[in-house]
Design a protein around this motif. Sequence first.
Motif, PDB file in Angstrom:
ATOM      1  N   VAL A 160       0.927  -1.713   0.051  1.00  0.00           N
ATOM      2  CA  VAL A 160      -0.292   0.296  -0.027  1.00  0.00           C
ATOM      3  C   VAL A 160       0.810   1.061  -0.364  1.00  0.00           C
ATOM      4  CG1 VAL A 160      -1.586   1.328   1.178  1.00  0.00           C
ATOM      5  CG2 VAL A 160      -2.034  -1.321   1.103  1.00  0.00           C
ATOM      6  N   SER A 161       2.080   0.836   0.906  1.00  0.00           N
ATOM      7  CA  SER A 161       2.583   2.628   0.439  1.00  0.00           C
ATOM      8  C   SER A 161       3.743   2.287  -0.467  1.00  0.00           C
ATOM      9  CB  SER A 161       3.514   2.503   1.709  1.00  0.00           C
ATOM     10  OG  SER A 161       3.334   1.924   3.550  1.00  0.00           O
ATOM     11  N   ILE A 162       3.719   1.372  -1.365  1.00  0.00           N
ATOM     12  CA  ILE A 162       4.805   1.895  -2.623  1.00  0.00           C
ATOM     13  C   ILE A 162       3.280   1.783  -3.414  1.00  0.00           C
ATOM     14  CG2 ILE A 162       4.877   0.691  -4.382  1.00  0.00           C
ATOM     15  CD1 ILE A 162       6.998  -1.096  -2.329  1.00  0.00           C
ATOM     16  N   THR A 163       2.970   1.786  -3.356  1.00  0.00           N
ATOM     17  CA  THR A 163       1.476   2.492  -4.099  1.00  0.00           C
ATOM     18  C   THR A 163       1.003   4.191  -3.887  1.00  0.00           C
ATOM     19  OG1 THR A 163      -0.187  -0.219  -4.200  1.00  0.00           O
ATOM     20  CG2 THR A 163      -1.048   1.942  -4.907  1.00  0.00           C
ATOM     21  N   ARG A 164       0.957   3.858  -3.283  1.00  0.00           N
ATOM     22  CA  ARG A 164       0.929   5.307  -2.317  1.00  0.00           C
ATOM     23  C   ARG A 164       1.713   6.238  -3.085  1.00  0.00           C
ATOM     24  NH1 ARG A 164       1.595   6.181   3.117  1.00  0.00           N
ATOM     25  NH2 ARG A 164       3.761   5.783   2.344  1.00  0.00           N
ATOM     26  N   ASP A 165       2.886   6.491  -2.460  1.00  0.00           N
ATOM     27  CA  ASP A 165       4.173   6.910  -3.103  1.00  0.00           C
ATOM     28  C   ASP A 165       3.875   6.987  -4.676  1.00  0.00           C
ATOM     29  OD1 ASP A 165       4.400   7.510  -0.470  1.00  0.00           O
ATOM     30  OD2 ASP A 165       6.742   5.918  -0.569  1.00  0.00           O
ATOM     31  N   LEU A 166       3.888   5.851  -5.210  1.00  0.00           N
ATOM     32  CA  LEU A 166       3.865   5.585  -6.965  1.00  0.00           C
ATOM     33  C   LEU A 166       3.093   6.204  -7.303  1.00  0.00           C
ATOM     34  CD1 LEU A 166       5.666   3.913  -8.719  1.00  0.00           C
ATOM     35  CD2 LEU A 166       3.494   2.603  -9.028  1.00  0.00           C
ATOM     36  N   TYR A 167       2.213   6.354  -6.717  1.00  0.00           N
ATOM     37  CA  TYR A 167       0.827   7.641  -7.082  1.00  0.00           C
ATOM     38  C   TYR A 167       1.147   8.842  -7.033  1.00  0.00           C
ATOM     39  CZ  TYR A 167      -3.766   9.894  -6.645  1.00  0.00           C
ATOM     40  OH  TYR A 167      -4.805  10.716  -7.530  1.00  0.00           O
ATOM     41  N   GLY A 170       3.611   9.792  -9.211  1.00  0.00           N
ATOM     42  CA  GLY A 170       3.261  10.010 -11.037  1.00  0.00           C
ATOM     43  C   GLY A 170       1.719  11.086 -11.345  1.00  0.00           C
ATOM     44  N   ARG A 171       1.640  11.103  -9.964  1.00  0.00           N
ATOM     45  CA  ARG A 171       0.243  12.769  -9.926  1.00  0.00           C
ATOM     46  C   ARG A 171       1.625  14.331  -9.969  1.00  0.00           C
ATOM     47  NH1 ARG A 171      -4.810  14.020  -6.188  1.00  0.00           N
ATOM     48  NH2 ARG A 171      -5.172  16.070  -7.137  1.00  0.00           N
ATOM     49  N   GLU A 172       2.627  14.080  -9.119  1.00  0.00           N
ATOM     50  CA  GLU A 172       3.053  15.008  -8.981  1.00  0.00           C
ATOM     51  C   GLU A 172       3.954  15.116 -10.564  1.00  0.00           C
ATOM     52  OE1 GLU A 172       6.479  17.754  -6.364  1.00  0.00           O
ATOM     53  OE2 GLU A 172       5.824  15.584  -5.765  1.00  0.00           O
ATOM     54  N   LYS A 173       4.709  14.102 -10.806  1.00  0.00           N
ATOM     55  CA  LYS A 173       5.624  14.250 -11.399  1.00  0.00           C
ATOM     56  C   LYS A 173       5.136  14.049 -13.398  1.00  0.00           C
ATOM     57  CE  LYS A 173       9.286  15.004  -9.062  1.00  0.00           C
ATOM     58  NZ  LYS A 173       9.509  16.387  -9.162  1.00  0.00           N
ATOM     59  N   LYS A 174       3.873  14.002 -13.511  1.00  0.00           N
ATOM     60  CA  LYS A 174       3.262  12.644 -14.718  1.00  0.00           C
ATOM     61  C   LYS A 174       4.406  11.866 -15.165  1.00  0.00           C
ATOM     62  CE  LYS A 174       0.803  16.779 -14.134  1.00  0.00           C
ATOM     63  NZ  LYS A 174      -0.984  16.347 -14.082  1.00  0.00           N
ATOM     64  N   TYR A 175       4.789  10.960 -15.086  1.00  0.00           N
ATOM     65  CA  TYR A 175       5.796  10.254 -15.457  1.00  0.00           C
ATOM     66  C   TYR A 175       6.074   9.107 -14.433  1.00  0.00           C
ATOM     67  CZ  TYR A 175      10.491  11.593 -13.788  1.00  0.00           C
ATOM     68  OH  TYR A 175      11.623  12.017 -13.182  1.00  0.00           O
ATOM     69  N   LEU A 176       6.136   7.603 -14.500  1.00  0.00           N
ATOM     70  CA  LEU A 176       6.422   7.097 -14.165  1.00  0.00           C
ATOM     71  C   LEU A 176       7.815   5.818 -15.305  1.00  0.00           C
ATOM     72  CD1 LEU A 176       2.992   4.788 -12.497  1.00  0.00           C
ATOM     73  CD2 LEU A 176       4.812   6.981 -11.440  1.00  0.00           C
ATOM     74  N   GLN A 177       8.511   5.190 -14.482  1.00  0.00           N
ATOM     75  CA  GLN A 177       9.543   4.633 -14.948  1.00  0.00           C
ATOM     76  C   GLN A 177      10.019   3.425 -14.789  1.00  0.00           C
ATOM     77  OE1 GLN A 177      12.659   7.347 -14.156  1.00  0.00           O
ATOM     78  NE2 GLN A 177      13.158   8.097 -16.378  1.00  0.00           N
TER      79      GLN A 177
END
Length: 207
Positions: A160-167, A170-177
């Motif tokens: 859950v913590s990883i999912t939260r931090d990933l979200y 993504g919301r702030e930076k507009k990308y994931l890697q």
Amino acid sequence: MIECIFDVETQKLFSDITSEDPADLGVSVVSVYKREVDESGKEIEGEMKSFWHPSASLSPSIDVMWEWFEKADRIIGFNSKKFDVPALKPYYPKDFFLLPHFDILECVRNVLGRRVSLNALAQDTLGVNKIDVGTKAVYYWANKTKDNLQKLQSYCESDVSITRDLYDFGREKKYLQYTDTKWNRIVTVDVDFSYPKKIQESQIGLF
């Protein structure tokens, strides 16, 4: 606004059942991070809780968690629409699908046309790894020692913590890697996790 980030662990694996329906796997524990955020998405306050299947003889139980979800403006998960939401179907007296779900993997898949694991995205986006695997979670449930149930809770809450931090990233930076292992290169996935813009209704007055 209220957001709930959640993850579900199950009692069985798909290899243990004859169907492909997550609802037949049985839920062992659901970890939920409930938080209040401002209009920019910045967290004001948050709380993590794990809710157990009644047979675990632990509290709180799954039965009392629904109020959290029902009051949420957004329910965030990873592969949640394909797995976690249907897995919870037997436990919710209403239709869980009708609540405001936001699936990170669905967003990634819409861009790439393929799945990417939570761990792969966490490694290259956040620099962290999952602490365990789903098969071990099923083992912990099958062997319900105090230590194993604690490991199960820690694993679910960590996801859950990883999912939260990933979200949040993504919301702030507009990308994931993530790393494309075939070509051994970092791939950037453009994402948009913003809330839909509110439709402004205007009224025309007659004078």
